[in-house]
Design a protein around this motif. Sequence first.
Motif, short mmCIF file in Angstrom:
data_model
loop_
_atom_site.label_atom_id
_atom_site.label_comp_id
_atom_site.label_asym_id
_atom_site.label_seq_id
_atom_site.Cartn_x
_atom_site.Cartn_y
_atom_site.Cartn_z
N SER A 57 29.21 46.49 6.68
CA SER A 57 30.28 45.52 6.44
C SER A 57 31.52 45.90 7.25
N ASN A 58 32.38 44.91 7.47
CA ASN A 58 33.65 45.19 8.16
C ASN A 58 34.42 46.28 7.42
N ASP A 59 34.38 46.22 6.09
CA ASP A 59 35.08 47.24 5.28
C ASP A 59 34.56 48.63 5.58
N SER A 60 33.23 48.76 5.63
CA SER A 60 32.63 50.07 5.90
C SER A 60 33.04 50.56 7.28
N VAL A 61 32.93 49.68 8.28
CA VAL A 61 33.22 50.10 9.66
C VAL A 61 34.69 50.54 9.77
N THR A 62 35.60 49.76 9.18
CA THR A 62 37.03 50.11 9.23
C THR A 62 37.28 51.44 8.54
N SER A 63 36.69 51.60 7.35
CA SER A 63 36.90 52.81 6.57
C SER A 63 36.32 54.04 7.29
N LEU A 64 35.11 53.90 7.81
CA LEU A 64 34.46 55.05 8.46
C LEU A 64 35.14 55.43 9.77
N SER A 65 35.67 54.43 10.48
CA SER A 65 36.34 54.72 11.75
C SER A 65 37.61 55.54 11.54
N ALA A 66 38.16 55.46 10.31
CA ALA A 66 39.38 56.22 10.01
C ALA A 66 39.07 57.34 9.02
N LEU A 67 37.86 57.90 9.13
CA LEU A 67 37.40 58.92 8.18
C LEU A 67 38.41 60.08 8.08
N SER A 68 38.85 60.33 6.86
CA SER A 68 39.77 61.45 6.61
C SER A 68 39.63 61.84 5.15
N PRO A 69 39.66 63.14 4.83
CA PRO A 69 39.48 63.55 3.43
C PRO A 69 40.67 63.23 2.54
N ARG A 70 41.77 62.73 3.12
CA ARG A 70 42.90 62.29 2.29
C ARG A 70 42.58 60.91 1.72
N PRO A 71 43.24 60.52 0.62
CA PRO A 71 42.96 59.20 0.03
C PRO A 71 43.22 58.06 1.02
N PRO A 72 42.53 56.93 0.94
CA PRO A 72 41.49 56.60 -0.05
C PRO A 72 40.14 57.24 0.29
N SER A 73 39.23 57.22 -0.69
CA SER A 73 37.92 57.84 -0.50
C SER A 73 37.00 56.98 0.36
N GLU A 74 36.25 57.66 1.23
CA GLU A 74 35.23 56.95 2.03
C GLU A 74 33.81 57.28 1.56
N ALA A 75 33.70 57.99 0.40
CA ALA A 75 32.39 58.53 -0.01
C ALA A 75 31.30 57.46 -0.10
N GLU A 76 31.66 56.30 -0.63
CA GLU A 76 30.67 55.24 -0.80
C GLU A 76 30.16 54.75 0.57
N HIS A 77 31.08 54.61 1.51
CA HIS A 77 30.70 54.13 2.85
C HIS A 77 29.90 55.21 3.60
N VAL A 78 30.25 56.48 3.36
CA VAL A 78 29.51 57.58 3.99
C VAL A 78 28.07 57.53 3.52
N GLN A 79 27.88 57.31 2.22
CA GLN A 79 26.53 57.24 1.68
C GLN A 79 25.75 56.09 2.34
N THR A 80 26.34 54.93 2.41
CA THR A 80 25.67 53.77 3.01
C THR A 80 25.34 54.03 4.47
N ALA A 81 26.30 54.57 5.22
CA ALA A 81 26.09 54.77 6.66
C ALA A 81 24.94 55.75 6.91
N TYR A 82 24.92 56.87 6.19
CA TYR A 82 23.85 57.85 6.41
C TYR A 82 22.51 57.31 5.91
N HIS A 83 22.54 56.57 4.81
CA HIS A 83 21.29 55.99 4.28
C HIS A 83 20.68 55.01 5.29
#
Length: 252
Positions: A57-83
């Motif tokens: 999804s656009n949300d996942s791509v945007t969130s993952l492209s700005a991956l950072s351990p500071r908030p907000p969490s990307e954990a859900e998108h990380v799971q989807t991307a690796y899956h």
Amino acid sequence: MSRPGSNYSLRAFITAAESFGMPVRVLRYVDDKAKLSTVKSGNDEAYRPFFRTLSLSNDSVTSLSALSPRPPSEAEHVQTAYHEATHAYLDVRAKEEAAFQTTMGGWQMLFDGAPLADGSKGDDTDRLVQEAAAEYVGHRASRFWMALEAITYAGLRLEKTKSQERKFWDSLRRIPLAYNTAMSQRSFGYQDRGPFWSSHQVQTTMAIPGPLKDFCDRVILEGRIPDHFARATFAQRYVDLCQSVPGLDCRL
Ligand SMILES: [Zn+2]
């Protein structure tokens, strides 16, 4: 280079993920060899073998492209991307390498008659292998990322409040335990059951077979996601954080 027709790339995600010690070889392979196409809804995120297309999804791509351990969490998108990237990797490699297709066939035999949660025996071994690998990889990558986020959030909170509360101490102590518990999970994979108009997913209760687990650990996860928190790249960061809290005894 993404394939023609792609409208996003995993490159920014790959660069960021690598800088945090995450495995990226398989993401690179998929970025190179699959078509990458965005979808509107998170519900439509999938890998489609027939089109060799990885849809996020656009949300996942945007969130993952700005991956950072500071908030907000990307954990859900990380799971989807690796899956989904695991599905893409297994599918494309099996199509391009006969020897790898044979290896996949060997794993499928290990799932023949696998016990399912509804008491029946598994008969879609292709799907069971695909989902066992994808769930295993997605689970481990996202729990690794969640631990790094938890350490970072705790550090930010400490900077702000010099928190001495019991509750904060407890949550800090729980980070390694939560990681180790998640990484001890072994039962992954499912198949569909029922007629197509009311089919549903049924999980297997079988532990992921050794050869498939080993392949996921070594090749897909590049040995970077250990079972024990103490061996993870962020363990020292956690110990340093704990030692900065006066009076807190925090062990691995
Ligand atoms: Zn899947």
